[in-house]
Design a protein around this motif. Structure first.
Motif, PDB file in Angstrom:
ATOM      1  N   GLU A 126       0.889  -1.146   0.020  1.00  0.00           N
ATOM      2  CA  GLU A 126       0.227   0.129  -0.081  1.00  0.00           C
ATOM      3  C   GLU A 126       0.984   1.310   0.205  1.00  0.00           C
ATOM      4  OE1 GLU A 126      -3.630   0.527   0.498  1.00  0.00           O
ATOM      5  OE2 GLU A 126      -3.378  -1.384  -0.852  1.00  0.00           O
ATOM      6  N   PHE A 127       1.923   1.174   0.670  1.00  0.00           N
ATOM      7  CA  PHE A 127       2.784   2.557   0.759  1.00  0.00           C
ATOM      8  C   PHE A 127       3.467   2.525  -0.663  1.00  0.00           C
ATOM      9  CE2 PHE A 127       4.243   1.372   5.594  1.00  0.00           C
ATOM     10  CZ  PHE A 127       2.952   1.884   5.975  1.00  0.00           C
ATOM     11  N   TYR A 128       3.801   1.425  -1.113  1.00  0.00           N
ATOM     12  CA  TYR A 128       4.414   1.440  -2.510  1.00  0.00           C
ATOM     13  C   TYR A 128       3.437   2.177  -3.482  1.00  0.00           C
ATOM     14  CZ  TYR A 128       6.498   0.022  -6.985  1.00  0.00           C
ATOM     15  OH  TYR A 128       7.445  -0.105  -7.970  1.00  0.00           O
ATOM     16  N   ALA A 129       2.298   1.694  -3.364  1.00  0.00           N
ATOM     17  CA  ALA A 129       0.964   1.933  -4.439  1.00  0.00           C
ATOM     18  C   ALA A 129       0.915   3.620  -4.257  1.00  0.00           C
ATOM     19  CB  ALA A 129       0.092   1.273  -4.110  1.00  0.00           C
ATOM     20  N   LEU A 131       3.056   5.980  -3.572  1.00  0.00           N
ATOM     21  CA  LEU A 131       4.125   6.905  -3.812  1.00  0.00           C
ATOM     22  C   LEU A 131       3.989   7.159  -5.336  1.00  0.00           C
ATOM     23  CD1 LEU A 131       7.006   5.122  -1.776  1.00  0.00           C
ATOM     24  CD2 LEU A 131       6.022   7.522  -1.538  1.00  0.00           C
ATOM     25  N   LYS A 132       4.317   8.534  -5.825  1.00  0.00           N
ATOM     26  CA  LYS A 132       4.906   8.675  -6.999  1.00  0.00           C
ATOM     27  C   LYS A 132       5.681   8.052  -7.684  1.00  0.00           C
ATOM     28  CE  LYS A 132       2.928  13.434  -6.580  1.00  0.00           C
ATOM     29  NZ  LYS A 132       3.412  14.654  -6.245  1.00  0.00           N
ATOM     30  N   HIS A 133       6.175   7.974  -8.984  1.00  0.00           N
ATOM     31  CA  HIS A 133       6.914   6.977  -9.518  1.00  0.00           C
ATOM     32  C   HIS A 133       8.284   7.045  -8.991  1.00  0.00           C
ATOM     33  CE1 HIS A 133       8.995   9.823 -12.262  1.00  0.00           C
ATOM     34  NE2 HIS A 133       7.896  10.369 -12.033  1.00  0.00           N
ATOM     35  N   ASP A 134       8.796   8.318  -8.624  1.00  0.00           N
ATOM     36  CA  ASP A 134      10.109   8.520  -8.046  1.00  0.00           C
ATOM     37  C   ASP A 134      10.100   8.744  -6.573  1.00  0.00           C
ATOM     38  OD1 ASP A 134       8.708  10.820  -8.284  1.00  0.00           O
ATOM     39  OD2 ASP A 134      10.593  12.043  -8.908  1.00  0.00           O
ATOM     40  N   GLY A 135       9.087   8.269  -5.856  1.00  0.00           N
ATOM     41  CA  GLY A 135       8.681   8.469  -4.410  1.00  0.00           C
ATOM     42  C   GLY A 135       9.678   7.708  -3.688  1.00  0.00           C
ATOM     43  N   VAL A 136       9.654   8.048  -2.279  1.00  0.00           N
ATOM     44  CA  VAL A 136      10.435   7.460  -1.301  1.00  0.00           C
ATOM     45  C   VAL A 136       9.562   7.296  -0.142  1.00  0.00           C
ATOM     46  CG1 VAL A 136      11.481   9.615  -0.185  1.00  0.00           C
ATOM     47  CG2 VAL A 136      12.849   7.488  -0.070  1.00  0.00           C
ATOM     48  N   LEU A 137      10.097   5.771   0.418  1.00  0.00           N
ATOM     49  CA  LEU A 137       9.375   5.340   1.916  1.00  0.00           C
ATOM     50  C   LEU A 137      10.370   5.697   2.929  1.00  0.00           C
ATOM     51  CD1 LEU A 137       7.349   4.070   3.797  1.00  0.00           C
ATOM     52  CD2 LEU A 137       8.273   1.854   2.897  1.00  0.00           C
ATOM     53  N   VAL A 208       8.236  -6.218  -2.650  1.00  0.00           N
ATOM     54  CA  VAL A 208       7.138  -5.447  -2.956  1.00  0.00           C
ATOM     55  C   VAL A 208       7.225  -4.510  -4.291  1.00  0.00           C
ATOM     56  CG1 VAL A 208       5.770  -5.516  -0.554  1.00  0.00           C
ATOM     57  CG2 VAL A 208       7.050  -3.500  -1.240  1.00  0.00           C
ATOM     58  N   GLY A 209       8.451  -4.345  -4.605  1.00  0.00           N
ATOM     59  CA  GLY A 209       8.900  -3.512  -5.791  1.00  0.00           C
ATOM     60  C   GLY A 209       9.973  -2.412  -5.678  1.00  0.00           C
ATOM     61  N   PHE A 210      10.086  -2.057  -4.293  1.00  0.00           N
ATOM     62  CA  PHE A 210      11.078  -0.850  -4.224  1.00  0.00           C
ATOM     63  C   PHE A 210      12.524  -1.241  -4.915  1.00  0.00           C
ATOM     64  CE2 PHE A 210       7.983   0.024  -0.695  1.00  0.00           C
ATOM     65  CZ  PHE A 210       8.043   1.475  -0.950  1.00  0.00           C
ATOM     66  N   GLN A 211      12.943  -0.194  -5.568  1.00  0.00           N
ATOM     67  CA  GLN A 211      14.220  -0.558  -6.556  1.00  0.00           C
ATOM     68  C   GLN A 211      15.637  -0.302  -5.793  1.00  0.00           C
ATOM     69  OE1 GLN A 211      14.399  -1.395  -9.975  1.00  0.00           O
ATOM     70  NE2 GLN A 211      12.096  -1.884  -9.135  1.00  0.00           N
ATOM     71  N   ARG A 212      15.534   0.349  -4.530  1.00  0.00           N
ATOM     72  CA  ARG A 212      16.518   0.599  -3.802  1.00  0.00           C
ATOM     73  C   ARG A 212      16.378   0.786  -2.329  1.00  0.00           C
ATOM     74  NH1 ARG A 212      21.596   4.409  -5.018  1.00  0.00           N
ATOM     75  NH2 ARG A 212      22.357   4.323  -2.636  1.00  0.00           N
ATOM     76  N   VAL A 213      17.055   0.189  -1.645  1.00  0.00           N
ATOM     77  CA  VAL A 213      16.784   0.279  -0.213  1.00  0.00           C
ATOM     78  C   VAL A 213      18.145   0.469   0.515  1.00  0.00           C
ATOM     79  CG1 VAL A 213      15.841  -0.725   2.048  1.00  0.00           C
ATOM     80  CG2 VAL A 213      14.811  -1.440  -0.091  1.00  0.00           C
ATOM     81  N   ASP A 214      18.310   1.793   1.262  1.00  0.00           N
ATOM     82  CA  ASP A 214      19.421   2.272   1.814  1.00  0.00           C
ATOM     83  C   ASP A 214      19.205   2.129   3.265  1.00  0.00           C
ATOM     84  OD1 ASP A 214      21.161   2.465  -0.227  1.00  0.00           O
ATOM     85  OD2 ASP A 214      20.504   4.399  -0.529  1.00  0.00           O
ATOM     86  N   THR A 215      20.092   1.691   4.189  1.00  0.00           N
ATOM     87  CA  THR A 215      19.661   1.462   5.632  1.00  0.00           C
ATOM     88  C   THR A 215      20.641   2.360   6.237  1.00  0.00           C
ATOM     89  OG1 THR A 215      18.696  -0.554   5.264  1.00  0.00           O
ATOM     90  CG2 THR A 215      19.371   0.024   7.613  1.00  0.00           C
TER      91      THR A 215
END
Ligand code: SAM
Length: 238
Positions: A126-129, A131-137, A208-215
């Motif tokens: 739901e968070f992913y959906a 967001l705009k196409h270049d959005g960030v969570l 769920v589809g996020f392209q890049r995850v930085d921690t």
């Protein structure tokens, strides 16, 4: 829970908490040119009010009407802000919240409140959906790995608790982390949380589809896994 929330809000000085957090989140959002933010875990309003102070267009959602009422009145007290509040469960977010956002935040170790993997996947989708196409969570979590692996020292304090509230693990296994919160008036509360492992959350985000995850660990890019109290995941959609 109501007693806990009131005590928490009484004791946690927002100005001190803002200072301890610095401008980490605000800078992440500004660097990405974010204008519109959805705070999905508004709670008593700490992050929503900070975002409004910084000029972001902010919608404040939470599953609890009681929390939103508290957040609304806190917004008025801190700077006279009128919060745009929406009661919404993360799992059905797009049903109750309209539009799409440049950024979605889920902060204050909130994601730990979901106890089934199905719900976690549903919420992240739901968070992913939304967001705009270049959005960030931006989603944070306590460092449960250290706790589960027995590397949690006694010196750890919750980063915004100050000296007055202690949060100690009472019971911890792969399925449950129960914390005991002690307040200066000797009252204590127990909260149950799901012990999220850092790599597990990163994997779910990618699935769920996020392209890049930085921690980040305690707001730093380089950190020792077992020393950080908190992890902050920054997940990019595009
Ligand atoms: N971000 C705030 C802070 O850091 O002060 C509040 C965090 S509070 C620990 C967690 C919030 O998440 C609570 O207000 C709770 O109502 C909300 N929450 C928990 N599960 C939720 C769900 N499934 N959908 C929407 N909100 C939820």
């Amino acid at each position: 829970m109501t007693g806990f929330v009131d005590k928490w809000d009484e004791l946690i000085d927002w100005k001190k908490r803002w200072a301890s957090e610095g401008d980490f989140f605000v800078q992440q959002l500004k660097d990405r040119g974010v204008e519109k933010v959805l705070d999905t875990a508004t709670g008593t309003g700490f992050h929503s009010v900070r975002l409004l102070e910084e000029g972001f267009e902010t919608v404040s959602a939470d599953g609890s009407a009681e929390m939103l009422a508290k957040a609304f009145s806190n917004g008025q007290s801190y700077g006279g802000h009128i919060l745009r509040v929406v009661q919404a469960d993360w799992r059905y977010l797009s049903r109750d919240v309209h539009g799409t956002y440049d950024a979605i935040i889920c902060l204050g170790n909130s994601f730990t409140h979901l106890f089934s993997e199905r719900d976690r996947r549903k919420a992240l989708a739901e968070f992913y959906a939304m967001l705009k196409h270049d959005g960030v969570l931006i989603l944070d979590q306590r460092n449960y790995d250290a706790l589960l692996d027995g590397k949690y020292g006694n010196s750890h304090t919750y980063y915004y608790c100050g000296e007055e509230v202690s949060a100690e693990p009472d019971q911890v296994d792969e399925g449950l982390a129960r914390f005991r919160y002690r307040f200066p008036d000797q009252s204590q509360y127990y909260l149950n949380m799901f012990p999220l492992r850092q790599d597990y959350v990163r994997r779910l985000m990618r699935e769920v589809g996020f392209q890049r995850v930085d921690t980040y660990g305690d707001f730093q890019e380089t950190y020792q896994d077992d020393e950080a109290d908190f992890f902050i995941h920054i997940a990019e959609k595009g």
